[in-house]
Design a protein around this motif. Structure first.
Motif: not given
Length: 423
Positions: A333-334, A337-343, A353-354
């Motif tokens: 899951d982390m 979201n990280y890939r979407r942010a990096l895009a 990250v929590y």
């Protein structure tokens, strides 16, 4: 004028680079200053020394060298000495040749001080930055031809020299990335160098089209380069009102400059906010942000397509429980979201990250965090709180807040029955 303002008078990046080299030279003699002027004589080997003086109040440069550019490298080197090594400058009465220069300056007709508009000054800076990016691209292509192993064989001096050149070209954000390469050990160095060089080349290609980018993305690119957005401009941006919780803090030092990253999380918006503070020497930071403290108020984010950095001008004590924590149940899951942010923005150095349920594990000498599905991520090698994680968790899953750089995790806090504690 400040040292930074004086350096901005440089005619081009090449002059600044030459001034930086002269700053390190041992040929300077009779370095002095009287509060209004600084001066020095540069030994050229048996010939009459080059005499250079700078009026720091109004930014007047005088030098006996034959260089066409003004300010010349000698004057810029004196300014760098004033800003970085003032102990070499002796306070006293000026020698005769300096008095002559001062007298000529008083006789010269006074002209109005530079009243360039802010836009004009920024245009001058962009021109200097363009030259710095051109030089950076040549360095990157040269490293690509020679290979990373050959570059590593040159030691840290090559990284420091390249970093200094970027600083002179008003690209301190990029300079910091190269300085970090100079501090790396042997473990993982090749991967870190490759990643940093790739990020820098991506910046170069994006910079070539910065005029074509939408406003938010262009401002984001300027921030990566090291252009600071003024506080007044930030305060004019629409704020985000929420109840904010302090989730973690990172402190570090680069030479005499101390920095601090503070991560906040909004209860209603569930947005993360990064407060970045600086202090020189042993000076205290302006604001205290105790771990697990909560504050009400409006945060103003820096411009960007994925804003994280922000300022919190008027925080008020929360005075009530915080109920906005929700984290990732798995590393999968982390990463989604990280890939979407990096895009959206490829310049993410730290990603908050929590993590709901992870266990600390030591495997083959490496520190890992493992989720309930068995997926593992390594912890930053300089992290010193592994046994604290082990003691708090007792080997069972626990909730951790951390920074993620795309490769490794840096735990900052742990959620316990008593609240958040430092990791």
């Amino acid at each position: 004028m400040s040292v930074d303002h004086l350096l901005q008078l440089s005619p081009d990046a090449k002059s600044l680079e030459s001034g930086r080299r002269l700053f390190y030279s041992r040929r300077w003699r009779l370095l002095g200053g009287d509060g209004q002027w600084i001066w020095g004589e540069f030994d050229v080997g048996g010939k009459r020394p080059i005499q250079s003086a700078v009026q720091v109040v109004e930014g007047r440069f005088n030098c006996s060298c034959r260089g066409r550019a003004r300010p010349c490298a000698h004057g810029l080197a004196l300014v760098l000495l004033l800003g970085n090594n003032p102990d070499r400058i002796t306070v006293g009465q000026p020698p005769d040749w300096v008095r002559s220069v001062q007298h000529q300056a008083t006789k010269a007709p006074r002209v109005a001080k530079d009243v360039k508009k802010v836009g004009d000054r920024f245009a001058d800076r962009l021109e200097l930055m363009d030259a710095g990016v051109d030089e950076l691209e040549l360095r990157l292509l040269d490293i690509a031809r020679r290979g990373i192993a050959d570059t590593m064989g040159q030691g840290t001096e090559s990284w420091l020299a390249a970093s200094a050149s970027l600083t002179d070209a008003k690209l301190p954000g990029l300079a910091g990335r190269l300085r970090r390469l100079a501090t790396l050990g042997s473990d993982g160095t090749e991967a870190e160098i490759a990643r940093t060089l790739g990020d820098l080349y991506l910046f170069v290609r994006a910079w070539r089209k910065h005029d074509e980018l939408p406003h938010e993305r262009r401002q984001e690119l300027y921030q990566v380069a090291g252009v600071n957005t003024k506080r007044d401009e930030l305060l004019r941006r629409a704020p985000v009102q929420d109840h904010w919780l302090v989730l973690g803090t990172v402190e570090g030092r680069e030479d005499r400059l101390r920095y601090r990253r503070v991560w906040l999380r909004g209860e209603r918006t569930r947005r993360f906010a990064l407060l970045l503070d600086f202090a020189f020497g042993e000076m205290a930071f302006e604001q205290s942000w105790p771990l697990s403290g909560s504050f009400d108020g409006e945060i103003h984010f820096y411009p960007g397509s994925y804003p994280q950095r922000a300022i919190f001008p008027t925080p008020r004590a929360g005075g009530r429980p915080y109920n906005g924590l929700k984290g990732y149940d798995s590393f999968a899951d982390m990463l989604d979201n990280y890939r979407r942010a990096l895009a959206v923005v490829p310049w993410l150095l730290q990603y908050p990250v929590y993590l709901n349920a992870v266990r600390p594990v030591r495997q083959s000498g490496e520190l890992l965090l493992v989720d309930e599905a068995g997926a593992a991520f390594p912890v930053q090698p300089d992290f010193t709180g592994f046994y604290r994680l082990l003691a708090v968790s007792g080997g069972a899953p626990m909730t951790v807040f951390a920074e993620f750089d795309g490769y490794r995790l840096l735990p900052l806090s742990i959620l316990t029955d008593l609240g958040l504690v430092e990791a």
